[in-house]
Design an enzyme around this catalytic site. Structure first.
Site, PDB file in Angstrom:
ATOM      1  N   GLU A   1      59.462  17.118  77.196  1.00 56.17           N
ATOM      2  CA  GLU A   1      59.137  18.653  77.415  1.00 56.17           C
ATOM      3  C   GLU A   1      57.901  18.646  76.538  1.00 56.17           C
ATOM      4  OE1 GLU A   1      61.099  22.287  74.822  1.00 56.17           O
ATOM      5  OE2 GLU A   1      62.551  21.034  76.253  1.00 56.17           O
TER       6      GLU A   1
ATOM      7  N   LYS B   1      68.808  13.466  74.570  1.00 54.80           N
ATOM      8  CA  LYS B   1      68.507  14.867  74.292  1.00 54.80           C
ATOM      9  C   LYS B   1      67.144  15.057  73.671  1.00 54.80           C
ATOM     10  CE  LYS B   1      68.368  19.198  74.360  1.00 54.80           C
ATOM     11  NZ  LYS B   1      67.452  19.836  73.242  1.00 54.80           N
TER      12      LYS B   1
ATOM     13  N   TYR C   1      56.226 -12.364  61.708  1.00 54.29           N
ATOM     14  CA  TYR C   1      57.125 -11.167  62.152  1.00 54.29           C
ATOM     15  C   TYR C   1      56.480 -10.110  62.773  1.00 54.29           C
ATOM     16  CZ  TYR C   1      56.013  -9.043  57.760  1.00 54.29           C
ATOM     17  OH  TYR C   1      55.301  -8.381  56.779  1.00 54.29           O
TER      18      TYR C   1
ATOM     19  N   SER D   1      70.553  21.404  76.932  1.00 53.76           N
ATOM     20  CA  SER D   1      69.206  21.866  77.424  1.00 53.76           C
ATOM     21  C   SER D   1      69.512  22.885  78.474  1.00 53.76           C
ATOM     22  CB  SER D   1      68.182  20.792  77.803  1.00 53.76           C
ATOM     23  OG  SER D   1      67.189  21.168  77.932  1.00 53.76           O
ATOM     24  N   GLY D   2      68.552  24.089  78.264  1.00 47.93           N
ATOM     25  CA  GLY D   2      68.234  24.983  79.403  1.00 47.93           C
ATOM     26  C   GLY D   2      67.941  26.196  78.663  1.00 47.93           C
TER      27      GLY D   2
ATOM     28  N   ALA E   1      75.214  32.085  67.302  1.00 46.51           N
ATOM     29  CA  ALA E   1      73.782  32.519  67.682  1.00 46.51           C
ATOM     30  C   ALA E   1      73.707  32.766  69.202  1.00 46.51           C
ATOM     31  CB  ALA E   1      72.854  31.510  67.074  1.00 46.51           C
TER      32      ALA E   1
ATOM     33  N   HIS F   1      64.349  13.580  75.829  1.00 44.80           N
ATOM     34  CA  HIS F   1      63.833  15.081  76.991  1.00 44.80           C
ATOM     35  C   HIS F   1      63.078  15.802  76.249  1.00 44.80           C
ATOM     36  CE1 HIS F   1      65.017  19.074  77.649  1.00 44.80           C
ATOM     37  NE2 HIS F   1      65.418  18.938  78.640  1.00 44.80           N
ATOM     38  N   ASN F   2      63.455  16.286  74.869  1.00 46.58           N
ATOM     39  CA  ASN F   2      62.432  17.052  74.156  1.00 46.58           C
ATOM     40  C   ASN F   2      61.078  16.434  74.068  1.00 46.58           C
ATOM     41  OD1 ASN F   2      65.002  18.465  74.002  1.00 46.58           O
ATOM     42  ND2 ASN F   2      64.558  19.343  71.968  1.00 46.58           N
TER      43      ASN F   2
ATOM     44  N   ASN G   1      82.458  32.192  63.114  1.00 45.23           N
ATOM     45  CA  ASN G   1      81.196  32.258  62.662  1.00 45.23           C
ATOM     46  C   ASN G   1      81.081  32.458  60.951  1.00 45.23           C
ATOM     47  OD1 ASN G   1      78.123  32.236  63.598  1.00 45.23           O
ATOM     48  ND2 ASN G   1      78.276  33.825  61.900  1.00 45.23           N
TER      49      ASN G   1
END
Length: 483
Positions: free
Chosen positions: A191, A184, A481, A129-130, A12, A187-188, A33
């Site tokens: 984002e 990650k 608890y 990421s990017g 992809a 990170h998202n 693929n």
């Protein structure tokens, strides 16, 4: 037969671009693929005359690799990853490496690392990421898993990663099993928060101030040249400038229903599991859910009444407030994200380097910004920093920006404009800085109806008490608890 440095499964957009990135850095790649027509199309198209070969079966791909073999999957998270792993294991030898570069859930990566290692192989779950451009020109890469695999992939990963001004790569080893995919995921989540905060400032400019797209473009252009300099501010600037075929702003013709692929939701679920108040990021996820209720919102808008929108402030002063509010809210988003990282590191035994994580996010990734340099400085100064707000730089920024955030949130509330993420930022900041919260009453309520006990301010922590509030209950209390 020629042997290649690495194999990649999944052609992809991200997969293709990563292959081209690897080849441009001097590495030879063999690709596969499931839909083999894609292999032919890629080899004869974008990969033509490059050091890239095609394979039409997994066995053929494995047979073209140097030992230890390195096979990277860039496929949709979920069952497809497990299926490929099951098919690869019999084809590989001890010490060979399987890499998952997709957006897999870290729990799956923990499970898969154990399974692959049990079969004598090594496993890496890595966040990438990017987006499309980052994959081709240099993404942020966050690998974790079998640490013995790192020396074998380090040169490739760091060569293709984004670089900072001093040429340091936005890629380093994160930690064991699911650590890379957890970082990650956070990170998202950040984002999600950043995007929602920017959208709310856009909404306030448009609905409250009455600015048009060109005027907003100018503001975001100016902001991108200061403390808010970041990829997401940059693309917002560009989006607001883009015109449709009739010359009108394209952004205003886009339906206001947002999609999501799950990583923001996973971040919220993880925060609930760890008991971390990830309020801003959770509100950003819920804002997307609310946006998806388009038809219902249209009907509600016809019957539910709010205040009339009026704006009498000085525009320049208001935009300064908006800029400061956005900056402080960004601090909240990152503070919450890093608190979750620290909690998960404790739960899973990961030795995370928080300054290095900020460095990995400085370039290539979607949340890249100059802001991250200050986060790295904070953790370099104090690796055990419990919260960003306790670092002197961020303490000072909070003091200077808090009144701006208060004015923005109050103004939005009085004008009936929904800003869930900015509001959550202020609420978290005020909650975090409050010495005594009303949880004493909450504990009394829990003890009243469920004998859940409470601690007293005139006793040592860890000593629990129960009161027979009505005189009708007994002296038996529930066990203590926390989930």
């Amino acid at each position: 037969m020629k042997k290649h440095d690495i194999g990649l499964i999944g052609l992809a957009v991200m997969g293709e671009n990563l292959v081209l990135n690897m080849e441009s850095k001097g590495f030879s790649v063999v690709v596969y693929n499931r839909t083999i027509e894609k292999v032919t199309r890629f080899i004869e198209g974008r990969a033509a005359k490059k050091n890239i070969s095609g394979a039409f079966t997994l066995a053929e791909l494995v047979g073209q690799l140097k030992k230890p073999r390195k096979v990277m999957m860039m496929v949709k998270a979920g069952n497809a990853v497990d299926t490929i792993i099951d098919n690869l294991i019999p084809l590989l030898d001890k010490g060979d490496i399987i890499i998952d570069g997709g957006n897999s859930n870290y729990n799956d990566t923990i499970r898969r690392t154990a399974k692959v290692e049990e079969n004598g192989l090594l496993y890496i779950g890595t966040g990438v990421s990017g987006g499309e451009e980052g994959a081709l020109k240099g993404p942020s890469i966050m690998p974790g898993g079998s640490k013995e695999a790192w020396p074998h992939v380090k040169d490739i990963f760091q060569a293709i990663a984004a670089k900072m001004e001093d040429d340091s790569p936005c890629c380093d080893w994160v930690g064991d099993n699911g650590a890379g995919h957890f970082v990650k995921m956070v990170h998202n989540g950040i984002e999600y928060g950043d995007m929602q905060l920017i959208c709310e400032t856009y909404q306030l400019m448009k609905v409250l101030v009455g600015m048009d797209a060109d005027e907003m473009h100018g503001v975001f252009k100016e902001w991108n040249e200061g403390d808010l300099d970041s990829y997401l501010i940059e693309i917002t600037r560009d989006i607001l400038e883009y015109k449709d075929e009739d010359g009108s702003p394209l952004v205003e013709k886009i339906l206001d229903t947002a999609g999501q692929k799950g990583t923001g939701k996973w971040t919220g679920i993880s925060a609930l599991s760890e008991g971390v108040p990830l309020t801003l990021i959770a509100e950003a996820v819920f804002a997307r859910c609310l946006s998806a209720m388009k038809e219902e919102r249209v009907e509600a808008s016809k019957v539910l009444v709010g205040p009339e929108t009026t704006f009498n402030d000085d525009i320049k002063m208001y935009l300064d407030d908006l800029k400061n509010a956005l900056y402080l809210a960004k601090i909240v988003s990152y503070a919450q994200g890093y608190t979750l990282l620290k909690a998960a590191a404790s739960s899973y035994g990961w030795k995370l380097n928080y300054g290095d994580i900020a460095l990995m996010w400085r370039g290539g990734c979607i949340i890249r910004s100059v802001f991250l340099g200050k986060i790295k400085d904070a953790f370099d100064s104090n690796p055990d920093l419990p919260n960003l707000f306790l670092d002197p730089f961020f303490t000072d920024k909070a003091e200077k920006c808090q009144m701006s955030l208060r004015r923005v949130v109050a103004g939005a509330a009085m004008n009936g404009i929904s800003i869930p993420a900015l509001s959550a930022a202020l609420s978290y900041y005020d909650g975090y800085r409050t010495e005594k919260l009303p949880a004493n009453l909450l504990q009394a309520q829990r003890d009243y109806f469920g004998a859940h006990t409470y601690e007293r301010i005139d006793d040592e922590r860890g000593n629990f008490h129960h009161t027979n509030w009505t005189g009708r209950g007994g002296e038996t209390s529930a066990s203590t608890y926390d989930v």
